[in-house]
Scaffold this motif. Structure first.
Motif, PDB file in Angstrom:
ATOM      1  N   UNK A 150       0.785  -1.226   0.000  1.00 17.30           N
ATOM      2  CA  UNK A 150       0.000   0.000   0.000  1.00 17.30           C
ATOM      3  C   UNK A 150       0.811   1.266   0.000  1.00 17.30           C
ATOM      4  N   UNK A 151       2.141   1.128  -0.191  1.00 17.97           N
ATOM      5  CA  UNK A 151       2.984   2.316  -0.207  1.00 17.97           C
ATOM      6  C   UNK A 151       3.856   2.256  -1.459  1.00 17.97           C
ATOM      7  N   UNK A 152       3.791   3.290  -2.289  1.00 16.03           N
ATOM      8  CA  UNK A 152       4.496   3.295  -3.559  1.00 16.03           C
ATOM      9  C   UNK A 152       5.870   3.943  -3.418  1.00 16.03           C
ATOM     10  N   UNK A 153       6.893   3.178  -3.741  1.00 16.30           N
ATOM     11  CA  UNK A 153       8.244   3.739  -3.835  1.00 16.30           C
ATOM     12  C   UNK A 153       9.034   2.887  -4.821  1.00 16.30           C
ATOM     13  N   UNK A 154      10.118   3.435  -5.300  1.00 18.38           N
ATOM     14  CA  UNK A 154      10.943   2.752  -6.277  1.00 18.38           C
ATOM     15  C   UNK A 154      12.047   1.990  -5.551  1.00 18.38           C
ATOM     16  N   UNK A 155      11.965   0.672  -5.442  1.00 15.50           N
ATOM     17  CA  UNK A 155      12.984  -0.064  -4.695  1.00 15.50           C
ATOM     18  C   UNK A 155      14.376   0.028  -5.316  1.00 15.50           C
ATOM     19  N   UNK A 156      14.455   0.295  -6.613  1.00 13.10           N
ATOM     20  CA  UNK A 156      15.766   0.375  -7.271  1.00 13.10           C
ATOM     21  C   UNK A 156      16.559   1.590  -6.812  1.00 13.10           C
ATOM     22  N   UNK A 157      15.863   2.644  -6.421  1.00 13.14           N
ATOM     23  CA  UNK A 157      16.552   3.860  -5.971  1.00 13.14           C
ATOM     24  C   UNK A 157      16.305   4.123  -4.485  1.00 13.14           C
ATOM     25  N   UNK A 158      15.878   3.095  -3.768  1.00 11.35           N
ATOM     26  CA  UNK A 158      15.608   3.230  -2.331  1.00 11.35           C
ATOM     27  C   UNK A 158      16.507   2.269  -1.561  1.00 11.35           C
ATOM     28  N   UNK A 159      16.748   2.590  -0.308  1.00 11.44           N
ATOM     29  CA  UNK A 159      17.581   1.715   0.496  1.00 11.44           C
ATOM     30  C   UNK A 159      17.968   2.342   1.811  1.00 11.44           C
ATOM     31  N   UNK A 160      18.908   1.709   2.482  1.00 13.95           N
ATOM     32  CA  UNK A 160      19.369   2.150   3.794  1.00 13.95           C
ATOM     33  C   UNK A 160      20.825   2.602   3.714  1.00 13.95           C
ATOM     34  N   UNK A 161      21.063   3.820   4.146  1.00 18.56           N
ATOM     35  CA  UNK A 161      22.423   4.320   4.338  1.00 18.56           C
ATOM     36  C   UNK A 161      22.769   4.076   5.802  1.00 18.56           C
ATOM     37  N   UNK A 162      23.849   3.347   6.061  1.00 21.39           N
ATOM     38  CA  UNK A 162      24.161   2.986   7.444  1.00 21.39           C
ATOM     39  C   UNK A 162      25.614   3.302   7.798  1.00 21.39           C
ATOM     40  N   UNK A 163      25.825   3.554   9.064  1.00 18.46           N
ATOM     41  CA  UNK A 163      27.173   3.810   9.571  1.00 18.46           C
ATOM     42  C   UNK A 163      27.151   3.704  11.091  1.00 18.46           C
ATOM     43  N   UNK A 164      28.298   3.936  11.704  1.00 19.87           N
ATOM     44  CA  UNK A 164      28.464   3.753  13.145  1.00 19.87           C
ATOM     45  C   UNK A 164      29.104   5.004  13.730  1.00 19.87           C
ATOM     46  N   UNK A 165      28.695   5.359  14.941  1.00 16.10           N
ATOM     47  CA  UNK A 165      29.357   6.423  15.704  1.00 16.10           C
ATOM     48  C   UNK A 165      29.845   5.833  17.025  1.00 16.10           C
ATOM     49  N   UNK A 166      31.086   6.116  17.366  1.00 20.22           N
ATOM     50  CA  UNK A 166      31.678   5.618  18.611  1.00 20.22           C
ATOM     51  C   UNK A 166      32.334   6.782  19.351  1.00 20.22           C
ATOM     52  N   UNK A 167      31.968   6.948  20.616  1.00 17.68           N
ATOM     53  CA  UNK A 167      32.588   7.937  21.492  1.00 17.68           C
ATOM     54  C   UNK A 167      32.886   7.292  22.851  1.00 17.68           C
ATOM     55  N   UNK A 168      34.130   7.435  23.375  1.00 17.04           N
ATOM     56  CA  UNK A 168      35.284   8.055  22.741  1.00 17.04           C
ATOM     57  C   UNK A 168      35.701   7.263  21.499  1.00 17.04           C
ATOM     58  N   UNK A 169      36.216   7.968  20.526  1.00 15.44           N
ATOM     59  CA  UNK A 169      36.603   7.331  19.280  1.00 15.44           C
ATOM     60  C   UNK A 169      37.828   6.454  19.503  1.00 15.44           C
ATOM     61  N   UNK A 170      37.827   5.201  18.986  1.00 14.86           N
ATOM     62  CA  UNK A 170      39.021   4.348  19.071  1.00 14.86           C
ATOM     63  C   UNK A 170      40.188   4.996  18.332  1.00 14.86           C
ATOM     64  N   UNK A 325      26.601   3.679  18.642  1.00 15.54           N
ATOM     65  CA  UNK A 325      25.287   3.781  17.997  1.00 15.54           C
ATOM     66  C   UNK A 325      25.392   3.303  16.554  1.00 15.54           C
ATOM     67  N   UNK A 326      24.329   2.629  16.119  1.00 11.68           N
ATOM     68  CA  UNK A 326      24.210   2.168  14.740  1.00 11.68           C
ATOM     69  C   UNK A 326      23.178   3.066  14.068  1.00 11.68           C
ATOM     70  N   UNK A 327      23.594   3.819  13.064  1.00  8.16           N
ATOM     71  CA  UNK A 327      22.749   4.814  12.415  1.00  8.16           C
ATOM     72  C   UNK A 327      22.267   4.296  11.068  1.00  8.16           C
ATOM     73  N   UNK A 328      20.987   4.464  10.802  1.00  9.32           N
ATOM     74  CA  UNK A 328      20.417   4.101   9.505  1.00  9.32           C
ATOM     75  C   UNK A 328      19.525   5.238   9.028  1.00  9.32           C
TER      76      UNK A 328
END
Length: 449
Positions: A150-170, A325-328
């Motif tokens: 029931x929700x229209x989006x283009x899966x070819x141009x959609x997705x998850x951008x992910x990365x990590x933040x760590x403090x204190x930084x290693x 933290x795991x960011x998406x």
């Protein structure tokens, strides 16, 4: 704000001397949108027919969010839920998973390396399979927030951008390697920015490379931003309903029917292992370290060391005593520039998809069902007077301090916000504090003002 309703915005930039042209379809709220008719393989007649059918289906559909093919079926509100990660590890119910949780924290340290790209991509296309647990986690988060029907989006141009933040930084972490040279493209931090050493500077999530290609004026945001806390400690995440015009980058001031600045809403979310925070991808946010009591973060990061500990055990304890933290970011109908999948040459260093076995991040974790501790809602009106959601006055935590935070060290922009510091300092791991200010009391200043 620019009138973007149903419009296509053309952006131009320069890439190594060559002209770049990109058509963006933005809705009236400045979010990337999708016209299914444009995906038709035939000519104009077929596209028009497909668009007409979609408009007919939309007008004749019920008001159910699962049947109306519009972006309104996404939940953009600021909220949190406890995932099943909360039950794993030393302090969780399933202590047998402690080893796997330590492996997950090690994966985070690897992906945070300053030698790797800042963020990574995994497509929402049906033929995409995750290669490691972090990619699996990113896709689970994507599908948790994006309706499966029931929700229209283009899966070819959609997705998850992910990365990590760590403090204190290693030592080999992104912040440690880039901050002192001023080349950190995440928050533009340097060693003089104390908040960034133990927290995250105020910023808007956006396609940063595209913004630079267009002269710094265009802000294309993800639909939803998320934070999943993997440890209990560190600065809270703070989200504010302050936005920028996607076409100019200038600050947006919403007004009420009388022409006055509308109330600004905010959420302060304290970390707790397994807690998942989500909010509108257009909103200003940070993790201000000075919202913790003086010395608390250092105390949280400390642990008893022994000469009998080997190097492996010491590293394990160090990872457990960091803010991880795991960011998406959930992107729909648009893939940010230069964000690519995690390198094939490094993927074997990360834990496999089945790290936790048959494990679902969100199974039986409905909104509010596993909320940790408390959620407090306060209206900060009229000097030091704090009004609770029920209309009563908070007599115990009436200390309101005007906080002035820089938005990174390579800009003249800053934000001034009245904060109930006594109340914030009294919060425990997992707490949420919802705040409401009069619009005139939250002040943004600098280049885009």
């Amino acid at each position: 704000m620019s009138d973007l309703s149903g419009a296509e915005a053309a952006a131009e930039g320069e890439v190594e001397g060559e002209s770049l042209e990109l058509n963006l379809r933005l809705d009236q709220d400045g979010r990337t949108t999708y016209d299914p008719a444009l995906a038709a393989d035939g000519g104009d007649d077929e596209r028009d027919a497909k668009r007409a059918k979609l408009e007919h289906d939309t007008s004749s559909a019920t008001t159910s969010a699962t049947t109306t093919p519009t972006n309104s079926s996404l939940d953009y509100s600021s909220k949190s839920v406890m995932t099943n990660l909360a039950d794993l590890g030393v302090d969780g119910k399933d202590a047998n998973m402690s080893k796997q949780l330590d492996e997950l924290l090690f994966d985070c340290e690897i992906t945070d390396s300053g030698l790797l790209p800042r963020t990574f991509w995994i497509s929402a296309n049906n033929d995409t399979s995750p290669r490691c647990y972090l990619e699996k986690m990113a896709l689970e988060i994507f599908h948790h927030h994006v309706p499966s029907s029931g929700y229209y989006y283009d899966p070819k141009t959609s997705g998850a951008e992910w990365w990590v933040q760590i403090r204190p930084s290693p030592p080999a972490g992104r912040y440690s390697m880039h901050a002192s040279s001023g080349t950190d493209d995440d928050d533009a931090n340097n060693d003089d920015n104390d908040m960034a050493k133990s927290g995250i500077s105020f910023h808007w999530d956006k396609d940063e490379d595209f913004r630079l290609l267009t002269g710094g004026s265009m802000y294309i945001h993800p639909h939803v931003s998320t934070v999943t806390y993997l440890t209990d400690l560190g600065a809270p995440t703070m989200v504010l309903s302050k936005r920028v015009d996607p076409m100019s980058g200038s600050y947006i001031t919403d007004v009420d029917d009388d022409g006055n600045a509308s109330d600004v809403e905010g959420l302060v979310s304290f970390p707790r292992q397994g807690k998942h925070l989500s909010f509108d991808g257009r909103y200003l946010h940070a993790a201000p370290s000075d919202l913790l009591k003086d010395g608390l973060f250092e105390q949280q990061c400390s642990f008893e060391r022994s000469d009998k500990m080997d190097k492996k055990e010491l590293k394990m304890l160090e990872r457990r005593h960091r803010r991880v933290t795991f960011l998406v970011n959930i992107w729909l109908n648009y893939k940010p520039f230069n964000v690519n999948p995690f390198p094939d040459t490094m993927i074997s260093n990360l834990s496999k998809v089945d790290l936790f076995g048959d494990f679902d991040l969100f199974d039986k974790c409905e909104e509010g069902k596993k909320v940790v501790n408390q959620t407090i809602t306060l209206k900060l009106y009229d000097d030091a007077k704090i009004t609770r959601e029920d209309g009563g006055v908070d007599e115990e935590n009436t200390c309101v301090v005007s906080k002035n935070w820089p938005m990174g060290s390579c800009t003249d922009e800053s934000i001034q916000v009245p904060m109930p510091v006594d109340l914030i300092h009294s919060c425990q791991a997992g707490d949420n504090v919802k705040l409401i200010w009069k619009g005139k009391d939250v002040k943004l200043s600098g280049t885009n003002a």
